[in-house]
Design a protein around this motif. Structure first.
Motif, PDB file in Angstrom:
ATOM      1  N   VAL A  42      -1.606   1.467  -3.983  1.00 16.18           N
ATOM      2  CA  VAL A  42      -2.096   0.194  -3.435  1.00 16.18           C
ATOM      3  C   VAL A  42      -1.129  -0.938  -3.769  1.00 16.18           C
ATOM      4  N   VAL A  43      -0.646  -0.985  -5.018  1.00 12.54           N
ATOM      5  CA  VAL A  43       0.324  -2.021  -5.404  1.00 12.54           C
ATOM      6  C   VAL A  43       1.612  -1.866  -4.598  1.00 12.54           C
ATOM      7  N   HIS A 162      13.853  -2.142 -18.375  1.00  7.90           N
ATOM      8  CA  HIS A 162      13.004  -1.262 -17.570  1.00  7.90           C
ATOM      9  C   HIS A 162      12.236  -2.085 -16.535  1.00  7.90           C
ATOM     10  N   TRP A 163      11.752  -3.251 -16.941  1.00  8.76           N
ATOM     11  CA  TRP A 163      11.047  -4.114 -15.991  1.00  8.76           C
ATOM     12  C   TRP A 163      12.008  -4.637 -14.934  1.00  8.76           C
ATOM     13  N   MET A 164      13.248  -4.975 -15.339  1.00  6.13           N
ATOM     14  CA  MET A 164      14.222  -5.530 -14.405  1.00  6.13           C
ATOM     15  C   MET A 164      14.620  -4.536 -13.316  1.00  6.13           C
ATOM     16  N   ILE A 165      14.511  -3.248 -13.589  1.00  9.34           N
ATOM     17  CA  ILE A 165      14.835  -2.247 -12.569  1.00  9.34           C
ATOM     18  C   ILE A 165      13.824  -2.303 -11.436  1.00  9.34           C
ATOM     19  N   GLY A 166      12.576  -2.559 -11.775  1.00  8.36           N
ATOM     20  CA  GLY A 166      11.499  -2.556 -10.784  1.00  8.36           C
ATOM     21  C   GLY A 166      10.764  -1.245 -10.800  1.00  8.36           C
ATOM     22  N   SER A 167       9.505  -1.274 -11.178  1.00 11.95           N
ATOM     23  CA  SER A 167       8.741  -0.035 -11.322  1.00 11.95           C
ATOM     24  C   SER A 167       7.273  -0.279 -11.001  1.00 11.95           C
ATOM     25  N   LEU A 168       6.621   0.779 -10.534  1.00 15.16           N
ATOM     26  CA  LEU A 168       5.185   0.726 -10.264  1.00 15.16           C
ATOM     27  C   LEU A 168       4.391   1.499 -11.319  1.00 15.16           C
ATOM     28  N   SER A 169       5.069   1.917 -12.381  1.00 14.31           N
ATOM     29  CA  SER A 169       4.412   2.765 -13.380  1.00 14.31           C
ATOM     30  C   SER A 169       3.323   2.036 -14.145  1.00 14.31           C
ATOM     31  N   THR A 170       3.379   0.701 -14.202  1.00 15.58           N
ATOM     32  CA  THR A 170       2.361  -0.063 -14.930  1.00 15.58           C
ATOM     33  C   THR A 170       1.313  -0.667 -13.987  1.00 15.58           C
ATOM     34  N   SER A 171       1.231  -0.141 -12.783  1.00 17.93           N
ATOM     35  CA  SER A 171       0.284  -0.680 -11.804  1.00 17.93           C
ATOM     36  C   SER A 171      -1.149  -0.469 -12.258  1.00 17.93           C
ATOM     37  N   THR A 172      -1.953  -1.494 -12.067  1.00 14.75           N
ATOM     38  CA  THR A 172      -3.381  -1.431 -12.385  1.00 14.75           C
ATOM     39  C   THR A 172      -4.153  -2.089 -11.251  1.00 14.75           C
ATOM     40  N   TRP A 173      -5.472  -1.881 -11.264  1.00 17.06           N
ATOM     41  CA  TRP A 173      -6.299  -2.528 -10.243  1.00 17.06           C
ATOM     42  C   TRP A 173      -6.271  -4.045 -10.384  1.00 17.06           C
ATOM     43  N   GLU A 174      -6.111  -4.546 -11.612  1.00 14.03           N
ATOM     44  CA  GLU A 174      -6.040  -5.987 -11.817  1.00 14.03           C
ATOM     45  C   GLU A 174      -4.797  -6.559 -11.138  1.00 14.03           C
ATOM     46  N   ARG A 175      -3.668  -5.875 -11.266  1.00 18.51           N
ATOM     47  CA  ARG A 175      -2.441  -6.341 -10.620  1.00 18.51           C
ATOM     48  C   ARG A 175      -2.550  -6.230  -9.102  1.00 18.51           C
ATOM     49  N   ALA A 176      -3.225  -5.191  -8.644  1.00 19.12           N
ATOM     50  CA  ALA A 176      -3.447  -5.066  -7.198  1.00 19.12           C
ATOM     51  C   ALA A 176      -4.285  -6.238  -6.682  1.00 19.12           C
TER      52      ALA A 176
END
Length: 314
Positions: A42-43, A162-176
């Motif tokens: 979803v994110v 790691h954040w600067m690369i760009g990742s969806l690994s920390t995606s949560t419903w709150e961020r969505a």
């Protein structure tokens, strides 16, 4: 989206996924689907839509296919704001969203001032100055980020990189929900501004003659584009080249700029990059930003070689 939810280790069958989505508790699978893979999917869609719209705003407004937030420094401005908040002030959570937004907006204002958007001159000259100044400001911001990384611990620097690369690994419903709310507010505003953008494309003199406030329209479009990009950077990190790729690919398919198709292309690019990153290399999950960077870099080189000829043809 189905591929992002079903593929991976372990593989989730379609029946298991449907059972979980219908409310059934399947040991192990429920967590994988509802708390890990589906939020990431979803994110990915929402981030792709935001990046696609943002890139198309800048490319259409500045009449330059290279003028995406990635290239002209707006994304780096949002990234720098977030990195400063993380490394200097130890900010987390909602503070990062505001830091990214302020960083992106501040960068856009700086570029506008240096490029002389308020001074008299041909629209094309102003647009070209905006792009060139943005590239220069982006280089300076990249140096700032690199300097900050040398001033913090190795572990913290690793987290930031790691954040600067760009990742969806920390995606949560709150961020969505944050991205969904941002799109729910900004897309209707963009729909109103797009009609004015079409008038603006006739030329500044013609648009002014038709009663359009050219500076106000430009600033409104830039604010929407920056906000879409900056908030998405705060959620996913700076996913390279998504904003740059979506608009030109949509234009190739349709033959003209299209905001809805660019949004769909952005969503498809981010989803595809995440699916490939999660499954291409056994036992290793690659951040989506690695895949989008690998796709965007050769496309950028191709655009650089193609653009002058395209202008001559016009």
């Amino acid at each position: 989206m189905a591929a992002r939810v079903l593929l991976g280790t372990p593989v989730v069958t379609a029946g298991q996924a449907l059972a979980v989505l219908s409310g059934e508790q399947v040991p192990g699978i429920s967590f994988i689907v509802m708390d890990s893979r589906l939020p990431a999917a979803v994110v990915a869609v929402l981030a792709g839509i935001a990046f696609g719209l943002s890139g198309t705003i800048f490319q259409t407004l500045l009449r330059n296919p290279l003028a995406s937030p990635d290239v002209i420094g707006v994304t780096l401005g949002a990234s720098a704001g977030t990195v400063v908040a993380m490394t200097v002030f130890g900010a987390t959570g909602a503070a990062l969203f505001w830091s990214a937004l302020l960083g992106g907006l501040g960068t856009a204002v700086l570029i506008l001032l240096v490029a002389g958007a308020g001074r008299a001159g041909a629209a094309g000259a102003v647009d070209n100055r905006f792009v060139l100044v943005g590239i220069g400001v982006g280089a300076a911001l990249n140096s700032l980020i690199s300097y900050l990384l040398t001033r913090i611990s190795t572990r913290s620097a690793g987290d930031v990189m790691h954040w600067m690369i760009g990742s969806l690994s920390t995606s949560t419903w709150e961020r969505a929900r944050v991205l969904a709310l941002a799109l729910a507010v900004l897309v209707p505003v963009l729909m109103v501004l797009v009609t004015r953008l079409r008038i603006l494309q006739l030329g500044d003199d013609m648009a002014t003659g038709l009663g359009l406030s050219v500076p106000r329209t430009r600033i409104g479009l830039i604010l929407v584009g920056v906000t879409l990009s900056a908030l998405t950077v705060a959620v996913t990190g700076p996913l390279s080249f998504v904003a740059f790729l979506a608009g030109p690919l949509a234009r190739m398919l349709l033959g003209r700029p299209s905001f809805p198709l660019a949004a769909a292309m952005g969503a498809a690019i981010v989803l595809l990059a995440d699916v490939v990153g999660q499954n291409a290399v056994p036992s290793t999950a690659l951040p989506a930003g690695v895949i989008t960077g690998a796709l965007g870099a050769p496309f950028l080189l191709w655009m650089l070689t193609r653009t002058p000829g395209s202008r001559d043809e016009r």
